[in-house]
Design an enzyme around this catalytic site. Structure first.
Site: not given
Ligand code: A5P
Length: 224
Positions: A30, A32, A83, A95-96, A98, A104, A122
């Site tokens: 992601g 972050t 993140g 999560k997920g 991304g 993860e 968040k």
């Molecule tokens: C990935 O699949 C997610 O779990 C990421 O950890 C989540 O989308 C956080 O991404 P950002 O930091 O871009 O918000």
């Protein structure tokens, strides 16, 4: 007021304080985490030596492009930095978004300490805003979705702008469940979904996060 990018940098900088030479570090995915990897490179240039394992091909590529060692044979991590899409008061998270929830969760589970980096938006008292993302096997996916719906959930198979099914780094599909109400019992929801053979993993993370770093608009980062 800090921009969203600046908030990510602030949180990533705080997360970097936990990294020390000799550690094995799980790296999530992601935007972050990308900010974190950029800062990590500066530390590597200054002599920091760590071994990493990455939760997405995208993160792995970025780490390798910076000459940071990535080893997917690692069996435990000193810490995991990632993140989240939403996190509640008990540090349960969704999560997920991304796509990378499966790897993860594997890395988070093998880590001694899990640190989640988010901004204020968040945070929720109870999870309800982000979808419950399920990674599902392409074989028999219609049947799998039918069983998910039988549990009372409604959602969508994730597709791109050309209506093509999104395929994860593991070659699977994603089904995004839209929550109608707050998720009172994340563990129960996870276990019910996981009971369906075609559901490979869910994006519900419970009993796994040790620390949350929250970036505020004003620039500070608080630790929870
Ligand atoms: C990935 O699949 C997610 O779990 C990421 O950890 C989540 O989308 C956080 O991404 P950002 O930091 O871009 O918000």
């Amino acid at each position: 007021m800090n921009s969203s990018d600046q908030i990510k940098k602030n949180v990533a900088k705080k997360a970097l304080e936990y990294i020390h030479t000799g550690q094995t570090v799980g790296i999530g995915s992601g935007t972050t985490v990308q900010a974190f990897i950029h800062l990590l490179k500066e530390k590597i240039d200054q002599g920091l030596r760590i071994t990493t394992i990455a939760a997405s091909l995208e993160s792995e590529k970025l780490l390798k492009s910076y000459g940071i060692s990535v080893d997917d044979t690692i069996t435990s991590c000193d810490l995991y930095i990632d993140g989240a899409d939403e996190i509640d008061e008990d540090k349960n998270c969704l999560k997920g978004l991304g796509r990378a929830l499966f790897r993860e969760k594997i890395i988070a589970t093998m880590s001694k300490q899990v640190i989640i980096c988010v901004d204020e938006s968040k945070r929720s008292l109870k999870l309800h805003k982000a979808p419950i993302v399920c990674e599902i096997l392409p074989f028999g996916f219609h049947a799998t979705i039918k069983l998910i719906e039988k549990l009372g959930y409604r959602g969508k198979l994730r597709c791109d702008e050309n209506h093509q099914k999104i395929v994860t780094d593991n070659g699977n599909y994603l089904f995004d469940i839209k929550l109608k109400d707050v998720l009172d019992d994340p563990k129960k929801a996870h276990l019910a979904l996981k009971h369906i053979p075609g559901v490979l993993e869910t994006g519900i993370f419970f009993n796994i996060v040790n620390k949350v770093l929250v970036g505020l608009k004003e620039g500070q980062v608080i630790e929870i």
